[in-house]
Design an enzyme around this catalytic site. Structure first.
Site, PDB file in Angstrom:
ATOM      1  N   ALA A 104       7.974  91.898 -30.978  1.00  0.00           N
ATOM      2  CA  ALA A 104       6.177  90.881 -30.820  1.00  0.00           C
ATOM      3  C   ALA A 104       5.261  91.643 -30.745  1.00  0.00           C
ATOM      4  O   ALA A 104       4.081  91.492 -31.190  1.00  0.00           O
ATOM      5  CB  ALA A 104       6.014  89.711 -30.031  1.00  0.00           C
ATOM      6  N   GLY A 136       1.186  90.116 -30.277  1.00  0.00           N
ATOM      7  CA  GLY A 136       1.740  88.425 -30.779  1.00  0.00           C
ATOM      8  C   GLY A 136       0.931  88.397 -32.647  1.00  0.00           C
ATOM      9  O   GLY A 136       1.059  87.717 -32.698  1.00  0.00           O
ATOM     10  N   ASP A 144       9.656  90.721 -26.532  1.00  0.00           N
ATOM     11  CA  ASP A 144       8.969  92.526 -26.408  1.00  0.00           C
ATOM     12  C   ASP A 144       9.109  92.763 -24.791  1.00  0.00           C
ATOM     13  O   ASP A 144       9.641  91.703 -23.683  1.00  0.00           O
ATOM     14  CB  ASP A 144       7.476  92.240 -26.428  1.00  0.00           C
ATOM     15  N   ARG A 158       2.261  92.398 -22.529  1.00  0.00           N
ATOM     16  CA  ARG A 158       2.417  91.784 -23.812  1.00  0.00           C
ATOM     17  C   ARG A 158       2.356  90.791 -24.367  1.00  0.00           C
ATOM     18  O   ARG A 158       1.543  90.301 -24.886  1.00  0.00           O
ATOM     19  CB  ARG A 158       2.771  92.365 -25.220  1.00  0.00           C
ATOM     20  N   CYS A 207       5.509 101.100 -39.107  1.00  0.00           N
ATOM     21  CA  CYS A 207       4.148 101.648 -39.822  1.00  0.00           C
ATOM     22  C   CYS A 207       4.420 103.616 -39.360  1.00  0.00           C
ATOM     23  O   CYS A 207       2.974 103.581 -38.985  1.00  0.00           O
ATOM     24  CB  CYS A 207       3.101 101.330 -38.996  1.00  0.00           C
TER      25      CYS A 207
END
Length: 386
Positions: free
Chosen positions: A208, A211, A231, A236, A323
């Site tokens: 996550a 978020g 996570d 975080r 990514c």
């Protein structure tokens, strides 16, 4: 490797608070561009280890076309320096990349590598994701205009607005404090949309982070059902809870230990990766990478995908995403999982709504040179009912 450019700039500006707004902007652009173009500037100077003043001169005169005398004065040099003419001979020197990284992109993208690398040197757009729990895209566009920020709708995500014009101070806007939007690349928004989460379901965001996609999933679920977020970085998750409050999200349950022994309808695995798809977001990120990350991360990614496969119910869906632009972290991880998990099948991403230009070999793939997004990959996997 030194400090990231953003931290160096922040320290410098704090130490020189007397600078005007224009001077601060010029300092930021100079630092970022010298950091970004350092290899090409070294080529122009004939010295890959040229000092900062020479690199600044090469940028101002060689790339920004500031007259030589002015460029020398701005750079603190007594006289202009000679610069090489003509195009650099290699992809790495043309677009200021480490040799190993330029070679990697050539292998991954073939003839498209040149265009891709050119786009890594152009700043990405500022893209917002509307929060449907609070407002609509059309209403947000009007609200932002009233706050002095012009936007235009994104072409790929129905939630996206691109900021038009100068970079605004988004964090000073009441609309952000009211939770009407989040800053999120349009390609990133597509990953959340691929989950196709529905109200009342049970959904797990397995990586996550802070978020952003968790909030997107909650909005898709209309804040109904059970949304689990895990996570390994507890800090975080704390920030996620703060963002949930701002966004009006109440169906998120934060998990402080790795999930086990559950069966959920959908799992998003936004896996930690080498992040090659977002290099345009940081001018020196390319020089802080190590080649080993391309070969070491797939082990972690395979473990995460296997865990997701155990946690999704029969008939449920797993979306695996990164990514990065690296088949070892993308296609090979997914195909390896499918070989070892015969109960799963790969399904076409975004049937009926995803722009066909975002589909490559049955996977989602978008990139700066083709869609204007950061680089993203995703696979949609469904578990059989049996």
């Amino acid at each position: 490797m030194g400090s990231p450019a953003e931290r160096v700039l922040d320290r410098t500006l704090r130490a020189h608070r007397d600078l005007s707004r224009d001077q601060r902007q010029a300092l930021a652009e100079s630092l970022f561009n010298v950091g970004l173009w350092r290899r090409r500037l070294g080529f122009l100077l004939g010295n890959p280890d040229a000092p900062p003043s020479a690199l600044l001169f090469a940028f101002l005169h060689g790339l920004a076309e500031v007259p030589a005398g002015e460029a020398a004065r701005f750079s603190g040099l007594g006289a202009p320096l000679p610069l090489a003419s003509g195009e650099p001979p290699s992809l790495a020197l043309r677009y200021s990349l480490p040799d190993w990284l330029a070679e990697h992109f050539s292998r991954e993208l073939g003839p498209a590598a040149e265009d891709f690398c050119a786009h890594l040197n152009v700043p990405g757009p500022i893209t917002l994701r509307v929060n449907p729990l609070r407002t609509s895209r059309e209403a947000l566009e009007q609200r932002l205009r009233s706050e002095g920020v012009e936007t235009r709708p994104g072409a790929l995500s129905p939630l996206a607005l691109h900021v038009v014009g100068p970079r605004p101070n988004l964090y000073g806007l009441d609309s952000l404090r009211e939770g009407l939007f989040e800053v999120q690349d349009e390609g990133s928004q597509l990953l959340g949309l691929l989950v196709e989460a529905r109200p009342g379901e049970s959904v797990l965001d397995l990586c996550a982070g802070a978020g952003g996609k968790t909030l997107q999933l909650s909005a898709a679920m209309e804040n109904r059902g059970r949304l689990l977020a895990y996570d390994p970085d507890a800090g975080r998750l704390d920030r996620l809870l703060q963002r949930c409050s701002r966004a009006g999200v109440s169906n998120v349950q934060v998990l402080r230990a790795p999930p086990e022994g559950m069966q959920v309808d959908r799992v998003l695995v936004d896996a930690p990766c080498s992040e090659l798809g977002s290099l345009r977001r940081g001018p020196d990120a390319r020089f802080r990478l190590e080649p080993t990350s391309l070969s070491e991360l797939p082990r972690v990614q395979r473990e995460l995908l296997a865990r997701a496969g155990r946690l999704v119910r029969p008939g449920g869906r797993v979306v695996y995403a990164t990514c990065t632009v690296n088949r070892a972290e993308n296609e090979e991880v997914v195909l390896g999982f499918l070989r070892e998990s015969p109960g799963f099948r790969r399904v076409p991403p975004g049937v009926g709504w995803l722009d066909p230009s975002c589909v490559r070999e049955g996977f989602l793939f978008c990139a700066p040179h083709s869609q204007g997004t950061d680089g993203f990959f995703a696979a949609v996997l469904e578990r059989g009912e049996g």
